[in-house]
Design an enzyme around this catalytic site. Sequence first.
Site, PDB file in Angstrom:
ATOM      1  N   ALA A 107      58.783  45.574  78.347  1.00 52.42           N
ATOM      2  CA  ALA A 107      58.757  43.976  77.874  1.00 52.42           C
ATOM      3  C   ALA A 107      59.399  43.292  78.972  1.00 52.42           C
ATOM      4  O   ALA A 107      58.875  42.247  79.273  1.00 52.42           O
ATOM      5  CB  ALA A 107      59.761  43.792  76.672  1.00 52.42           C
ATOM      6  N   PHE A 108      60.688  43.836  79.794  1.00 50.53           N
ATOM      7  CA  PHE A 108      61.004  43.205  80.772  1.00 50.53           C
ATOM      8  C   PHE A 108      60.158  42.577  82.120  1.00 50.53           C
ATOM      9  O   PHE A 108      60.088  41.558  82.707  1.00 50.53           O
ATOM     10  CB  PHE A 108      62.200  43.885  81.374  1.00 50.53           C
ATOM     11  CG  PHE A 108      63.262  43.032  82.256  1.00 50.53           C
ATOM     12  CD1 PHE A 108      64.107  42.525  81.497  1.00 50.53           C
ATOM     13  CD2 PHE A 108      63.215  43.088  83.419  1.00 50.53           C
ATOM     14  CE1 PHE A 108      65.011  41.541  82.503  1.00 50.53           C
ATOM     15  CE2 PHE A 108      64.145  42.250  84.362  1.00 50.53           C
ATOM     16  CZ  PHE A 108      65.227  41.613  83.564  1.00 50.53           C
ATOM     17  N   GLU A 109      59.056  43.487  82.120  1.00 51.06           N
ATOM     18  CA  GLU A 109      57.910  43.010  83.164  1.00 51.06           C
ATOM     19  C   GLU A 109      57.047  42.093  82.622  1.00 51.06           C
ATOM     20  O   GLU A 109      56.172  41.465  83.677  1.00 51.06           O
ATOM     21  CB  GLU A 109      57.376  44.442  83.524  1.00 51.06           C
ATOM     22  CG  GLU A 109      58.064  45.323  84.553  1.00 51.06           C
ATOM     23  CD  GLU A 109      59.142  46.154  83.545  1.00 51.06           C
ATOM     24  OE1 GLU A 109      60.216  46.297  84.083  1.00 51.06           O
ATOM     25  OE2 GLU A 109      58.791  46.446  82.407  1.00 51.06           O
ATOM     26  N   VAL A 131      61.358  46.281  72.235  1.00 53.49           N
ATOM     27  CA  VAL A 131      62.734  46.170  72.818  1.00 53.49           C
ATOM     28  C   VAL A 131      63.449  47.038  71.916  1.00 53.49           C
ATOM     29  O   VAL A 131      63.804  46.320  70.980  1.00 53.49           O
ATOM     30  CB  VAL A 131      63.158  44.896  73.226  1.00 53.49           C
ATOM     31  CG1 VAL A 131      64.635  45.076  74.099  1.00 53.49           C
ATOM     32  CG2 VAL A 131      62.139  44.300  74.284  1.00 53.49           C
ATOM     33  N   VAL A 132      63.992  48.375  72.191  1.00 50.76           N
ATOM     34  CA  VAL A 132      64.669  48.865  71.084  1.00 50.76           C
ATOM     35  C   VAL A 132      66.163  49.035  71.398  1.00 50.76           C
ATOM     36  O   VAL A 132      66.611  48.776  72.646  1.00 50.76           O
ATOM     37  CB  VAL A 132      64.010  50.199  71.024  1.00 50.76           C
ATOM     38  CG1 VAL A 132      62.755  50.445  70.525  1.00 50.76           C
ATOM     39  CG2 VAL A 132      64.342  51.091  72.348  1.00 50.76           C
ATOM     40  N   ARG A 139      72.307  46.809  75.557  1.00 54.33           N
ATOM     41  CA  ARG A 139      71.549  46.236  76.540  1.00 54.33           C
ATOM     42  C   ARG A 139      70.287  45.347  75.878  1.00 54.33           C
ATOM     43  O   ARG A 139      69.807  44.537  76.535  1.00 54.33           O
ATOM     44  CB  ARG A 139      70.944  47.209  77.571  1.00 54.33           C
ATOM     45  CG  ARG A 139      70.061  46.739  78.602  1.00 54.33           C
ATOM     46  CD  ARG A 139      69.739  48.231  79.674  1.00 54.33           C
ATOM     47  NE  ARG A 139      68.824  47.764  80.623  1.00 54.33           N
ATOM     48  CZ  ARG A 139      67.619  47.637  80.476  1.00 54.33           C
ATOM     49  NH1 ARG A 139      67.014  48.064  79.391  1.00 54.33           N
ATOM     50  NH2 ARG A 139      66.808  47.453  81.618  1.00 54.33           N
ATOM     51  N   SER A 147      54.214  35.313  71.288  1.00 54.89           N
ATOM     52  CA  SER A 147      54.780  36.578  71.622  1.00 54.89           C
ATOM     53  C   SER A 147      54.880  37.515  70.417  1.00 54.89           C
ATOM     54  O   SER A 147      55.224  37.190  69.279  1.00 54.89           O
ATOM     55  CB  SER A 147      56.409  36.275  71.817  1.00 54.89           C
ATOM     56  OG  SER A 147      57.276  37.565  71.916  1.00 54.89           O
ATOM     57  N   HIS A 204      60.861  55.597  60.875  1.00 54.28           N
ATOM     58  CA  HIS A 204      60.969  54.135  61.488  1.00 54.28           C
ATOM     59  C   HIS A 204      59.444  54.257  62.246  1.00 54.28           C
ATOM     60  O   HIS A 204      59.095  52.917  62.587  1.00 54.28           O
ATOM     61  CB  HIS A 204      62.001  54.223  62.518  1.00 54.28           C
ATOM     62  CG  HIS A 204      63.367  53.794  61.877  1.00 54.28           C
ATOM     63  ND1 HIS A 204      64.538  53.425  62.694  1.00 54.28           N
ATOM     64  CD2 HIS A 204      63.637  53.626  60.423  1.00 54.28           C
ATOM     65  CE1 HIS A 204      65.314  53.031  61.810  1.00 54.28           C
ATOM     66  NE2 HIS A 204      64.958  53.218  60.467  1.00 54.28           N
TER      67      HIS A 204
END
Length: 168
Positions: free
Chosen positions: A62-64, A87-88, A94, A119, A133
């Site tokens: 996700a950061f990219e 994002v887990v 973090r 998003s 889960h």
Amino acid sequence: MNQMTTTHLSAVAGASHPARIAVICATWHSDIVDKAKQSLLAELHRSPTPPGQVEQFEVPGAFEIPLLAQKLARSGRYDAIVACGLVVNGGIYRHEFVAAAVIDALMRVQLDTDVPVMSAVLTPRDFHEHEEHQRFFSEHFVKKGVEVARACIETIAGLRRVDMALAR
């Protein structure tokens, strides 16, 4: 995003071209994220958006996503960009910083470029890689894929209506 109307892009008079949409998906937890992508694409294909007008891109996590979203938005080729990722909370603090950075950056991309960025980057508070889960979040991502597709369609249609009104 839960309440959507049924206006489609074809209902927007004077649309000069079919909508071009970029879909960016993180490959981290792709078994779950792909559920959003599949339902998103299926919903877009049910709309007047021709399949050839949707381009898919992958990034590691996700950061990219925001940097690619920015490059695609600046290209002028797309009417909207949709981002999908997970994002887990892996037990360290973090994940909240990563999620906030991604969502803030996506908002900045759309405000800086006038290209809407949707998003489906989700951050479950408690995620564990066990069967319950995995099943729950896979089903949730299917629902979110449909919702983000509808939001994308509605946003493009709304912006086209505004553009037409401003052009008068």
